[in-house]
Design a protein around this motif. Structure first.
Motif, mmCIF file in Angstrom:
data_model
loop_
_atom_site.group_PDB
_atom_site.id
_atom_site.type_symbol
_atom_site.label_atom_id
_atom_site.label_comp_id
_atom_site.label_asym_id
_atom_site.label_seq_id
_atom_site.Cartn_x
_atom_site.Cartn_y
_atom_site.Cartn_z
ATOM 1 N N VAL A 242 -7.372 -2.518 7.757
ATOM 2 C CA VAL A 242 -7.684 -1.247 7.113
ATOM 3 C C VAL A 242 -8.529 -1.492 5.873
ATOM 4 O O VAL A 242 -8.449 -2.551 5.244
ATOM 5 C CB VAL A 242 -6.409 -0.448 6.738
ATOM 6 C CG1 VAL A 242 -5.605 -0.087 7.980
ATOM 7 C CG2 VAL A 242 -5.542 -1.192 5.745
ATOM 8 N N LEU B 119 0.869 -1.169 0.000
ATOM 9 C CA LEU B 119 0.000 0.000 0.000
ATOM 10 C C LEU B 119 0.910 1.224 0.000
ATOM 11 O O LEU B 119 1.847 1.303 0.801
ATOM 12 C CB LEU B 119 -0.932 -0.009 1.208
ATOM 13 C CG LEU B 119 -1.927 -1.175 1.241
ATOM 14 C CD1 LEU B 119 -2.837 -1.095 2.462
ATOM 15 C CD2 LEU B 119 -2.770 -1.223 -0.021
ATOM 16 N N VAL C 260 -6.568 5.436 4.186
ATOM 17 C CA VAL C 260 -7.253 4.205 4.557
ATOM 18 C C VAL C 260 -8.155 4.484 5.754
ATOM 19 O O VAL C 260 -7.977 5.477 6.465
ATOM 20 C CB VAL C 260 -6.255 3.079 4.906
ATOM 21 C CG1 VAL C 260 -5.348 2.776 3.724
ATOM 22 C CG2 VAL C 260 -5.445 3.411 6.145
ATOM 23 N N TYR D 195 -9.321 0.014 2.165
ATOM 24 C CA TYR D 195 -8.709 0.874 1.155
ATOM 25 C C TYR D 195 -9.161 0.394 -0.220
ATOM 26 O O TYR D 195 -9.126 -0.806 -0.507
ATOM 27 C CB TYR D 195 -7.177 0.802 1.264
ATOM 28 C CG TYR D 195 -6.437 1.500 0.156
ATOM 29 C CD1 TYR D 195 -6.454 2.877 0.038
ATOM 30 C CD2 TYR D 195 -5.715 0.771 -0.784
ATOM 31 C CE1 TYR D 195 -5.772 3.522 -0.982
ATOM 32 C CE2 TYR D 195 -5.023 1.400 -1.799
ATOM 33 C CZ TYR D 195 -5.052 2.776 -1.898
ATOM 34 O OH TYR D 195 -4.371 3.406 -2.913
#
Length: 185
Positions: free
Chosen positions: A44, A26, A32, A46
């Motif tokens: 998280v 990421l 996020v 995202y």
């Protein structure tokens, strides 16, 4: 902490896809939503997906890296086993906010001497359902967290489905938490 806290990644960070268990990076600056922070790991949200971030990468989220487990210098097998069970209680399914011990997923945990100073740990566990996609992620979390314990040389995890898991295997506190969460939805 709020149920969902919006955070930017402060650096590129390795994350595990949920439920597949694949690894991705990421990118720094990615915004996020932190949906779960339990047991030293983070879940998280995202780009329409859930990801697991290991505790050692907490700084990428602006969070504190959890301390590594410690053992007394002269720890005997009982003290080591106690530490192993404590570490197992830091393992959470990224989608369920109850640890795998209280969920009743751990059927057996054995220590075996590798040499005078090192131990091998064998964990026999199950999943809440045979089709659960989180098996590899949970097994890797167990290996990683138990493997952080000083004097643990090897961690083997065997996922089994006999006997099949049922809600009766949950601890009383886990059943209460599960009931409380279902009532609040």
């Amino acid at each position: 902490m709020r149920a969902e806290e919006k955070l930017p990644f402060l650096r590129d960070c390795l994350a595990i896809t949920i439920p597949e268990g694949g690894q991705v990076i990421l990118p720094v600056g990615a915004e996020v939503y932190l949906t779960q922070a339990m047991g030293g790991s983070f879940t998280v949200y995202y780009a329409g997906r859930l990801f697991r971030v290991h505790g050692e990468d907490a700084d990428a989220l602006g969070k504190e890296v959890p301390p590594r487990p410690k053992l007394p210098e002269n720890a005997d097998d009982e003290a080591i086993e106690h530490c192993v069970w404590d570490q197992l209680k830091t393992c959470y399914d990224p989608e369920i906010p109850i640890n795998i011990v209280d969920l009743g997923l751990v059927y057996e945990c054995l220590l075996e001497a590798v040499n005078d100073d090192k131990k091998r740990v064998y964990v026999r566990m199950t999943l809440t359902a045979p089709g659960c996609g989180m098996g590899d992620v949970l097994a890797e979390d167990v290996r990683y967290k138990v493997g952080q314990i000083p004097r643990i040389d090897q961690v083997d995890v065997d996922i089994v489905f006999d006997p099949p898991w049922s809600r009766e295997m949950m601890s009383e506190s886990a059943r209460l938490e599960s009931w409380r969460r279902s009532c609040s939805q």
